[in-house]
Scaffold this active site. Sequence first.
Site, PDB file in Angstrom:
ATOM      1  N   ASN A 114       0.866  -1.279   0.114  1.00 48.00           N
ATOM      2  CA  ASN A 114       0.091  -0.106   0.002  1.00 48.00           C
ATOM      3  C   ASN A 114       1.032   1.179  -0.099  1.00 48.00           C
ATOM      4  OD1 ASN A 114      -1.860   2.004   0.398  1.00 48.00           O
ATOM      5  ND2 ASN A 114      -3.029   0.847   1.953  1.00 48.00           N
ATOM      6  N   ARG A 172      -2.636  -1.757  -3.561  1.00 49.22           N
ATOM      7  CA  ARG A 172      -3.678  -0.648  -3.344  1.00 49.22           C
ATOM      8  C   ARG A 172      -3.364   0.562  -4.584  1.00 49.22           C
ATOM      9  NH1 ARG A 172      -3.625   4.641   0.095  1.00 49.22           N
ATOM     10  NH2 ARG A 172      -5.752   5.515  -0.430  1.00 49.22           N
ATOM     11  N   HIS A 218     -10.893   6.018  -0.886  1.00 52.41           N
ATOM     12  CA  HIS A 218     -11.027   5.305   0.338  1.00 52.41           C
ATOM     13  C   HIS A 218     -12.029   4.306   0.255  1.00 52.41           C
ATOM     14  CE1 HIS A 218      -9.574   9.359   2.250  1.00 52.41           C
ATOM     15  NE2 HIS A 218      -8.539   8.531   2.199  1.00 52.41           N
ATOM     16  N   ILE A 240      -7.097  10.060  12.597  1.00 57.20           N
ATOM     17  CA  ILE A 240      -8.004  10.694  13.454  1.00 57.20           C
ATOM     18  C   ILE A 240      -9.174  10.285  14.142  1.00 57.20           C
ATOM     19  CG2 ILE A 240      -9.153  12.940  13.356  1.00 57.20           C
ATOM     20  CD1 ILE A 240      -7.066  13.854  11.367  1.00 57.20           C
ATOM     21  N   LEU A 255     -11.172   9.368   8.698  1.00 56.92           N
ATOM     22  CA  LEU A 255     -10.737  10.742   8.969  1.00 56.92           C
ATOM     23  C   LEU A 255      -9.167  10.219   9.313  1.00 56.92           C
ATOM     24  CD1 LEU A 255     -13.494  12.018  11.533  1.00 56.92           C
ATOM     25  CD2 LEU A 255     -13.228  12.296   8.873  1.00 56.92           C
ATOM     26  N   ARG A 295      -4.662  19.379   2.385  1.00 58.56           N
ATOM     27  CA  ARG A 295      -5.609  19.427   1.254  1.00 58.56           C
ATOM     28  C   ARG A 295      -6.637  20.355   1.824  1.00 58.56           C
ATOM     29  NH1 ARG A 295      -6.290  13.384  -0.808  1.00 58.56           N
ATOM     30  NH2 ARG A 295      -4.622  12.888   0.862  1.00 58.56           N
ATOM     31  N   GLU A 355      -7.260  -1.850   5.335  1.00 61.62           N
ATOM     32  CA  GLU A 355      -7.322  -2.201   3.733  1.00 61.62           C
ATOM     33  C   GLU A 355      -6.288  -3.250   3.272  1.00 61.62           C
ATOM     34  OE1 GLU A 355      -7.353   2.828   2.679  1.00 61.62           O
ATOM     35  OE2 GLU A 355      -5.591   1.747   3.341  1.00 61.62           O
TER      36      GLU A 355
END
Length: 409
Positions: free
Chosen positions: A8, A106, A194, A343, A223, A255, A393
């Site tokens: 990933n 990924r 995501h 987060i 998050l 971002r 993931e």
Amino acid sequence: MQEILVLNSGSSSVKFALYRVDDDALPLAYSGHFSGLATSQCAVSLTRWTQDTNNDALPTAYHYDAQALASQGLRPAMTHEDAVLMLMSWFDQREEKGTLAAIGHRVVHGGQTYHEAVRLTADDVAVLERFSSLAPLHQPHGLAPIKLLMKQMPDVPQIACFDTAFHAHQPQQARQFALPRELTAKGLIRYGFHGLSYDYIQRTLSSVLPDGASRARVIVAHLGNGASMCAIRDGISVASTMGFTALEGLPMGTRSGALDPGLVLHLISHEEMSVEDVSTLLYKRSGLLGVSGISSDMRELLASDAPEAQEAIELYCYRAAREIASLAGALGGLDQLVFTAGIGEHAAPVRARIVAQCEWLGMQLDPQANGHHAECISLPDSRVGVWVIPTDEERVIASDCLALLKEAD
């Protein structure tokens, strides 16, 4: 013994996980990550997982900082390619190594072409490279290990799993911009990202919720340094905060998230910024870093007494609460809210501020459970369940690789 390796790749990191194939089970053997790639702060963390007599996973962790890497004759400022080659060398030297059945990757953007995991050919890689402008922080780095390993290990299947695939079946009105039809036909639509994280949560949620709890209408808040939310109805994505690129939606570490497109025109026409200048501003100098002027790291902002730090946190939580309200509208109500990623999993004050602004939806936070990062952080009589579920993931990628390999048999 067959094994599946998952890679990933991020802008300055490579996360990895090695799974053993045991029928339909995928016990984790190794996991870790390279961080600070192409910088003097490069480091590697590696965890070996073993099973005890109760079949519980026991971790043994190792960490190598830049100095330790240099002592082994390795360049501290490794590239992504260096990291992958080092990893493959490590795994090849193990006494207990198995046969590598596949390497799963990924890949952030699959465009309108790839809606499920695929064994890659050189032609596929060429197609995916065309999407790099849509995900400039991620796509090139995700493809670099693929191209390297296709040359180094031509007989090992390289399998791509796509962040956009989970959103591919959203209704047309959720994906379409109000642009001329000829532009929509060219693929200028909302893709969402995501997806691997959301896929893991929706696969896991049924085993987490108590009997009788509805999972028909769920919002997942991913998050992290990158941040988005997804509305999921009966396990299917129906709307997402990210759109054509991973720049839209929530404010993130660096971002901007969503803003008035007229503002971009203003930056070009009146502030005399070039397209490259605007790209750097919106991708790398905005978000938490831009608002606070201090850091893109939520941990540093929560620890800071500076009013600018508090302003950045408040804006982040306000925008998150607004997006939850919007997604609840797309779902026609809400049964469960799930926080995940860095987060979402670890910043209890952020969760508390967001939920406080969503009480009108029927959420009631349990402050003690939230402070302890419990799995369920809502009170028993809360109409909407609120959960903290770590995402994985890499396991989704490994599972999809295994399914693809079985289809090929």
